[in-house]
Enzyme design. Structure first.
Site, PDB file in Angstrom:
ATOM      1  CE  LYS A   1       7.243   1.280  -3.148  1.00  0.00           C
ATOM      2  NZ  LYS A   1       6.614   0.405  -2.155  1.00  0.00           N
TER       3      LYS A   1
ATOM      4  CG  ASP B   1       5.921  -3.387  -2.044  1.00  0.00           C
ATOM      5  OD1 ASP B   1       7.048  -3.785  -1.713  1.00  0.00           O
ATOM      6  OD2 ASP B   1       5.677  -2.215  -2.382  1.00  0.00           O
TER       7      ASP B   1
HETATM    8  P1  NDP Z   1       0.227   6.102   2.601  1.00  0.00           P
HETATM    9  O1  NDP Z   1       0.680   7.425   3.110  1.00  0.00           O
HETATM   10  O2  NDP Z   1       0.005   5.900   1.137  1.00  0.00           O
HETATM   11  O3  NDP Z   1      -1.161   5.692   3.351  1.00  0.00           O
HETATM   12  C1  NDP Z   1      -1.281   5.844   4.722  1.00  0.00           C
HETATM   13  C2  NDP Z   1      -2.617   5.264   5.201  1.00  0.00           C
HETATM   14  O4  NDP Z   1      -2.657   5.344   6.630  1.00  0.00           O
HETATM   15  C3  NDP Z   1      -3.855   5.992   4.682  1.00  0.00           C
HETATM   16  O5  NDP Z   1      -4.868   5.066   4.381  1.00  0.00           O
HETATM   17  C4  NDP Z   1      -4.235   6.879   5.878  1.00  0.00           C
HETATM   18  O6  NDP Z   1      -5.609   7.184   5.953  1.00  0.00           O
HETATM   19  C5  NDP Z   1      -3.883   5.964   7.029  1.00  0.00           C
HETATM   20  N1  NDP Z   1      -3.669   6.730   8.274  1.00  0.00           N
HETATM   21  C6  NDP Z   1      -2.699   7.622   8.544  1.00  0.00           C
HETATM   22  N2  NDP Z   1      -2.829   8.112   9.795  1.00  0.00           N
HETATM   23  C7  NDP Z   1      -3.924   7.509  10.328  1.00  0.00           C
HETATM   24  C8  NDP Z   1      -4.587   7.602  11.598  1.00  0.00           C
HETATM   25  N3  NDP Z   1      -4.137   8.417  12.549  1.00  0.00           N
HETATM   26  N4  NDP Z   1      -5.673   6.819  11.805  1.00  0.00           N
HETATM   27  C9  NDP Z   1      -6.127   5.969  10.843  1.00  0.00           C
HETATM   28  N5  NDP Z   1      -5.539   5.860   9.618  1.00  0.00           N
HETATM   29  C10 NDP Z   1      -4.463   6.620   9.367  1.00  0.00           C
HETATM   30  O7  NDP Z   1       1.312   5.051   3.183  1.00  0.00           O
HETATM   31  P2  NDP Z   1       1.711   3.642   2.544  1.00  0.00           P
HETATM   32  O8  NDP Z   1       0.452   2.969   2.155  1.00  0.00           O
HETATM   33  O9  NDP Z   1       2.761   3.822   1.538  1.00  0.00           O
HETATM   34  O10 NDP Z   1       2.417   2.898   3.796  1.00  0.00           O
HETATM   35  C11 NDP Z   1       1.674   2.388   4.894  1.00  0.00           C
HETATM   36  C12 NDP Z   1       2.593   1.597   5.816  1.00  0.00           C
HETATM   37  O11 NDP Z   1       3.087   0.430   5.159  1.00  0.00           O
HETATM   38  C13 NDP Z   1       3.822   2.361   6.299  1.00  0.00           C
HETATM   39  O12 NDP Z   1       3.975   2.082   7.687  1.00  0.00           O
HETATM   40  C14 NDP Z   1       4.976   1.740   5.513  1.00  0.00           C
HETATM   41  O13 NDP Z   1       6.187   1.811   6.223  1.00  0.00           O
HETATM   42  C15 NDP Z   1       4.492   0.300   5.386  1.00  0.00           C
HETATM   43  N6  NDP Z   1       5.084  -0.451   4.254  1.00  0.00           N
HETATM   44  C16 NDP Z   1       5.819  -1.576   4.551  1.00  0.00           C
HETATM   45  C17 NDP Z   1       6.373  -2.345   3.525  1.00  0.00           C
HETATM   46  C18 NDP Z   1       7.181  -3.566   3.889  1.00  0.00           C
HETATM   47  O14 NDP Z   1       7.872  -4.105   3.001  1.00  0.00           O
HETATM   48  N7  NDP Z   1       7.133  -4.040   5.113  1.00  0.00           N
HETATM   49  C19 NDP Z   1       6.190  -1.983   2.114  1.00  0.00           C
HETATM   50  C20 NDP Z   1       5.364  -0.798   1.917  1.00  0.00           C
HETATM   51  C21 NDP Z   1       4.843  -0.065   2.958  1.00  0.00           C
HETATM   52  P3  NDP Z   1      -6.255   8.418   5.109  1.00  0.00           P
HETATM   53  O15 NDP Z   1      -6.476   7.879   3.726  1.00  0.00           O
HETATM   54  O16 NDP Z   1      -7.501   8.731   5.828  1.00  0.00           O
HETATM   55  O17 NDP Z   1      -5.244   9.530   5.134  1.00  0.00           O
END
Ligand code: NDP
Length: 266
Positions: free
Chosen positions: A65, A102
């Site tokens: 992306k 999105d």
């Molecule tokens: P990223 O990897 O960019 O971000 C992940 C986020 O989750 C970060 O803020 C991270 O925090 C947080 N995180 C991870 N593990 C933990 C934990 N154990 N406790 C608290 N926070 C945690 O992922 P994306 O933003 O790309 O995707 C996020 C979700 O959105 C996914 O499940 C994806 O499948 C879904 N999604 C769904 C879409 C749809 O069309 N339905 C479209 C796009 C995404 P930190 O910054 O501290 O690491």
């Protein structure tokens, strides 16, 4: 010649997009082809240049992306705000436009589900790519408050500053939100963001961006068990963002409810 569309990503074999767009095309009577394209590391621009020799538009998924954002000649305000592109379209003059559907997919799904955002207090968990893409469309719906909470607080603060919303740590969070949105990746591995039960109890709607075939994630289950009356996974958002891309390319609105019902039954 049949108009050609595609989805780029890596991995890509699992993507539902070819099936969703084939459904939209059948249902609207649009003649087009839509294929998955695997992007080897660092090769997005080469693959996209090759595709746009005759391709009309494409979707872009993980991890491409940001590459698509850099590739686009012009950006919509949503792509600009998200800092990422999930839809590319070849314009009449040959330039490539980058959009991000999105976040609007999320707000369209919340509307479909009858969730009131205007005047509501909205909590967004997570500060990754998905969170960044949804803030601007959420702001368009005029909630009274948007708070971003994230495990790494600096990332939440940076995002909040960019969009002019508030940020806090999980420890500082109070139970005052009407709509809680899980934009973390926790559900992918069956874990939960550290929210108190009271936050779930006070909320009227809990939405998880992640989706499961049966519509239940660990997050929606936990919310429901704590008395949150409305819950949904992100399947509707997936269909809605695809429909917005389809409309951008074809100027035809697909029947999203029909598509959600069809794929949920598969
Ligand atoms: P990223 O990897 O960019 O971000 C992940 C986020 O989750 C970060 O803020 C991270 O925090 C947080 N995180 C991870 N593990 C933990 C934990 N154990 N406790 C608290 N926070 C945690 O992922 P994306 O933003 O790309 O995707 C996020 C979700 O959105 C996914 O499940 C994806 O499948 C879904 N999604 C769904 C879409 C749809 O069309 N339905 C479209 C796009 C995404 P930190 O910054 O501290 O690491």
């Amino acid at each position: 010649m049949t108009d050609r569309y595609a989805v780029f990503g890596n991995p890509i074999a699992h993507s539902l997009s070819p099936k969703i767009h084939a459904f939209f095309a059948r249902d609207t009577g649009e003649e087009l082809s839509y294929e998955p394209i695997l992007v080897p590391e660092g090769r997005f621009a080469d693959k996209a240049h090759e595709f746009f020799c005759d391709g009309k538009g494409c979707n872009v998924t993980v991890p491409c992306k940001l590459d698509a954002y850099a590739f686009a000649d012009v950006l919509t305000p949503y792509a600009e705000a998200a800092g990422a592109v999930n839809t590319l379209k070849k314009l009449e003059d040959g330039r490539i436009e980058g959009d991000n559907t999105d976040g609007r997919g999320l707000t369209a799904d919340l509307k479909r589900l009858g969730v009131k955002l205007k005047g509501s207090k909205v909590l967004v968990m997570g500060a990754g790519g998905a969170a960044r893409g949804i803030i601007r469309p959420l702001q368009d719906e005029n909630p009274v408050l948007i708070t971003i909470v994230n495990r790494t607080i600096e990332k939440a603060k940076k995002l909040a500053e960019h969009f002019g919303v508030t940020a806090c740590s999980y420890e500082e969070l109070s139970a005052e939100y009407d709509v809680i949105i899980n934009a973390t990746s926790t559900s992918l591995n069956g874990t939960l963001p550290p929210l108190t039960d009271e936050i779930f109890r006070k909320a009227s709607f809990a939405y998880d961006l992640m989706y499961k075939p049966d519509g239940e994630t660990v997050f929606t289950k936990k919310a429901f068990e704590n008395g949150c009356t409305g819950v949904a996974d992100g399947f509707g958002m997936l269909i809605m963002q695809a429909a917005l891309s389809f409309e951008l390319w074809r100027c035809v609105k697909p029947d999203v409810t029909k598509a959600i019902n069809y794929f949920r039954a598969c």
